[in-house]
Motif scaffolding. Structure first.
Motif, PDB file in Angstrom:
ATOM      1  N   LEU A  14       0.834  -1.212   0.000  1.00  0.00           N
ATOM      2  CA  LEU A  14       0.000   0.000   0.000  1.00  0.00           C
ATOM      3  C   LEU A  14       0.864   1.256   0.000  1.00  0.00           C
ATOM      4  O   LEU A  14       0.542   2.243  -0.658  1.00  0.00           O
ATOM      5  CB  LEU A  14      -0.932   0.013   1.213  1.00  0.00           C
ATOM      6  N   ARG A  15       1.992   1.208   0.703  1.00  0.00           N
ATOM      7  CA  ARG A  15       2.862   2.379   0.764  1.00  0.00           C
ATOM      8  C   ARG A  15       3.500   2.653  -0.597  1.00  0.00           C
ATOM      9  O   ARG A  15       3.595   3.805  -1.030  1.00  0.00           O
ATOM     10  CB  ARG A  15       3.938   2.179   1.832  1.00  0.00           C
ATOM     11  N   GLN A  16       3.925   1.601  -1.292  1.00  0.00           N
ATOM     12  CA  GLN A  16       4.484   1.786  -2.639  1.00  0.00           C
ATOM     13  C   GLN A  16       3.404   2.300  -3.597  1.00  0.00           C
ATOM     14  O   GLN A  16       3.667   3.184  -4.411  1.00  0.00           O
ATOM     15  CB  GLN A  16       5.083   0.483  -3.165  1.00  0.00           C
ATOM     16  N   GLN A  17       2.222   1.748  -3.494  1.00  0.00           N
ATOM     17  CA  GLN A  17       1.132   2.209  -4.355  1.00  0.00           C
ATOM     18  C   GLN A  17       0.850   3.697  -4.118  1.00  0.00           C
ATOM     19  O   GLN A  17       0.674   4.455  -5.070  1.00  0.00           O
ATOM     20  CB  GLN A  17      -0.135   1.395  -4.105  1.00  0.00           C
ATOM     21  N   ALA A  18       0.807   4.091  -2.860  1.00  0.00           N
ATOM     22  CA  ALA A  18       0.569   5.497  -2.518  1.00  0.00           C
ATOM     23  C   ALA A  18       1.686   6.375  -3.066  1.00  0.00           C
ATOM     24  O   ALA A  18       1.440   7.471  -3.596  1.00  0.00           O
ATOM     25  CB  ALA A  18       0.451   5.659  -1.004  1.00  0.00           C
ATOM     26  N   TYR A  19       2.912   5.894  -2.953  1.00  0.00           N
ATOM     27  CA  TYR A  19       4.064   6.652  -3.458  1.00  0.00           C
ATOM     28  C   TYR A  19       3.933   6.891  -4.960  1.00  0.00           C
ATOM     29  O   TYR A  19       4.085   8.020  -5.441  1.00  0.00           O
ATOM     30  CB  TYR A  19       5.358   5.889  -3.135  1.00  0.00           C
ATOM     31  N   PHE A  20       3.669   5.816  -5.717  1.00  0.00           N
ATOM     32  CA  PHE A  20       3.589   5.962  -7.172  1.00  0.00           C
ATOM     33  C   PHE A  20       2.350   6.740  -7.591  1.00  0.00           C
ATOM     34  O   PHE A  20       2.393   7.506  -8.551  1.00  0.00           O
ATOM     35  CB  PHE A  20       3.675   4.599  -7.862  1.00  0.00           C
TER      36      PHE A  20
ATOM     37  N   ASP B  72      -6.728  -0.924  -9.858  1.00  0.00           N
ATOM     38  CA  ASP B  72      -7.088  -2.303 -10.205  1.00  0.00           C
ATOM     39  C   ASP B  72      -6.109  -3.340  -9.650  1.00  0.00           C
ATOM     40  O   ASP B  72      -6.306  -4.541  -9.843  1.00  0.00           O
ATOM     41  CB  ASP B  72      -7.156  -2.467 -11.732  1.00  0.00           C
ATOM     42  N   GLY B  73      -5.026  -2.875  -9.013  1.00  0.00           N
ATOM     43  CA  GLY B  73      -4.037  -3.797  -8.459  1.00  0.00           C
ATOM     44  C   GLY B  73      -3.102  -4.376  -9.508  1.00  0.00           C
ATOM     45  O   GLY B  73      -2.426  -5.370  -9.255  1.00  0.00           O
ATOM     46  N   GLU B  74      -3.045  -3.776 -10.690  1.00  0.00           N
ATOM     47  CA  GLU B  74      -2.203  -4.286 -11.771  1.00  0.00           C
ATOM     48  C   GLU B  74      -0.930  -3.469 -11.966  1.00  0.00           C
ATOM     49  O   GLU B  74      -0.051  -3.860 -12.735  1.00  0.00           O
ATOM     50  CB  GLU B  74      -2.994  -4.287 -13.086  1.00  0.00           C
ATOM     51  N   TYR B  75      -0.810  -2.366 -11.268  1.00  0.00           N
ATOM     52  CA  TYR B  75       0.330  -1.472 -11.458  1.00  0.00           C
ATOM     53  C   TYR B  75       1.615  -2.143 -11.000  1.00  0.00           C
ATOM     54  O   TYR B  75       1.664  -2.819  -9.974  1.00  0.00           O
ATOM     55  CB  TYR B  75       0.135  -0.169 -10.673  1.00  0.00           C
ATOM     56  N   GLY B  76       2.668  -1.946 -11.781  1.00  0.00           N
ATOM     57  CA  GLY B  76       3.981  -2.463 -11.409  1.00  0.00           C
ATOM     58  C   GLY B  76       4.265  -3.851 -11.953  1.00  0.00           C
ATOM     59  O   GLY B  76       5.360  -4.369 -11.766  1.00  0.00           O
ATOM     60  N   TYR B  77       3.294  -4.429 -12.638  1.00  0.00           N
ATOM     61  CA  TYR B  77       3.475  -5.762 -13.211  1.00  0.00           C
ATOM     62  C   TYR B  77       3.449  -5.673 -14.726  1.00  0.00           C
ATOM     63  O   TYR B  77       2.625  -4.961 -15.314  1.00  0.00           O
ATOM     64  CB  TYR B  77       2.393  -6.722 -12.714  1.00  0.00           C
ATOM     65  N   CYS B  78       4.343  -6.396 -15.377  1.00  0.00           N
ATOM     66  CA  CYS B  78       4.477  -6.384 -16.826  1.00  0.00           C
ATOM     67  C   CYS B  78       3.194  -6.900 -17.476  1.00  0.00           C
ATOM     68  O   CYS B  78       2.688  -7.962 -17.103  1.00  0.00           O
ATOM     69  CB  CYS B  78       5.672  -7.245 -17.242  1.00  0.00           C
ATOM     70  N   GLU B  79       2.699  -6.166 -18.447  1.00  0.00           N
ATOM     71  CA  GLU B  79       1.477  -6.588 -19.134  1.00  0.00           C
ATOM     72  C   GLU B  79       1.718  -7.767 -20.067  1.00  0.00           C
ATOM     73  O   GLU B  79       0.777  -8.417 -20.499  1.00  0.00           O
ATOM     74  CB  GLU B  79       0.854  -5.418 -19.901  1.00  0.00           C
ATOM     75  N   VAL B  80       2.978  -8.062 -20.371  1.00  0.00           N
ATOM     76  CA  VAL B  80       3.306  -9.176 -21.251  1.00  0.00           C
ATOM     77  C   VAL B  80       3.613 -10.437 -20.446  1.00  0.00           C
ATOM     78  O   VAL B  80       3.052 -11.503 -20.696  1.00  0.00           O
ATOM     79  CB  VAL B  80       4.500  -8.824 -22.168  1.00  0.00           C
ATOM     80  N   THR B  81       4.497 -10.316 -19.458  1.00  0.00           N
ATOM     81  CA  THR B  81       4.968 -11.496 -18.718  1.00  0.00           C
ATOM     82  C   THR B  81       4.298 -11.671 -17.358  1.00  0.00           C
ATOM     83  O   THR B  81       4.355 -12.754 -16.790  1.00  0.00           O
ATOM     84  CB  THR B  81       6.491 -11.413 -18.478  1.00  0.00           C
ATOM     85  N   GLY B  82       3.730 -10.605 -16.827  1.00  0.00           N
ATOM     86  CA  GLY B  82       3.139 -10.660 -15.494  1.00  0.00           C
ATOM     87  C   GLY B  82       4.155 -10.528 -14.382  1.00  0.00           C
ATOM     88  O   GLY B  82       3.798 -10.505 -13.207  1.00  0.00           O
TER      89      GLY B  82
END
Length: 153
Positions: free
Chosen positions: A35-41, A109-119
């Motif tokens: 949550l802290r990283q999400q808030a930061y970004f 959506d909880g998808e941030y920070g993950y590669c859309e190709v490889t996951g």
């Protein structure tokens, strides 16, 4: 809908305020996309978007104030060229705002920070440098190689 900016950690600390106040930077020592990283970004993306919109508004204000009625044709041509470049820059930034908004939606959506190709997780260093990144460096390189090959065909 509650956002990461309004979330608090297990100790009741407002995450966005804590990130700003203590100079927080995400590290590999903590859980990825906590949550802290999400808030930061989210905060980083929102500040970037706000700066672009502010610059855009300044350009519009300047366009309304300045007149392109220079008496000399050379001066007028130069001014028109300058404004043309400025407007092209603003158009690129308009597209960038869309990418920033998409990144904020990925956080929601909880998808941030993950590669859309490889996951796979995108490195924090890459996200720090390019917060709108949607692919790992390796996936991006493969994508660009494939794109180059397609253009050559």
């Amino acid at each position: 809908m509650a956002t990461v900016m309004n979330r608090v950690d297990e100790h009741g600390t407002n995450l966005a305020a804590a990130n700003d106040a203590d100079g927080y930077r995400p590290t590999a020592d903590e859980p990825f996309m906590s949550l802290r990283q999400q808030a930061y970004f989210r905060q980083k993306l929102q500040q970037w978007k706000d700066a672009i919109l502010r610059e855009s508004q300044e350009t519009l204000s300047q366009l309304q104030v300045d007149s392109l009625r220079e008496a000399d044709l050379t001066d007028r041509a130069s001014s028109e060229t300058d404004w043309s470049i400025e407007l092209r820059t603003r158009d690129r930034q308009r597209k960038l705002v869309s990418k920033i908004e998409a990144a904020i939606r990925r956080i929601d959506d909880g998808e941030y920070g993950y590669c859309e190709v490889t996951g796979e997780p995108i490195s924090l260093a890459r996200l720090e440098a390019r917060p709108i990144a949607t692919m790992t460096v390796e996936a991006q390189e493969r994508h660009e190689r494939n794109e180059k090959i397609s253009r050559e065909d």
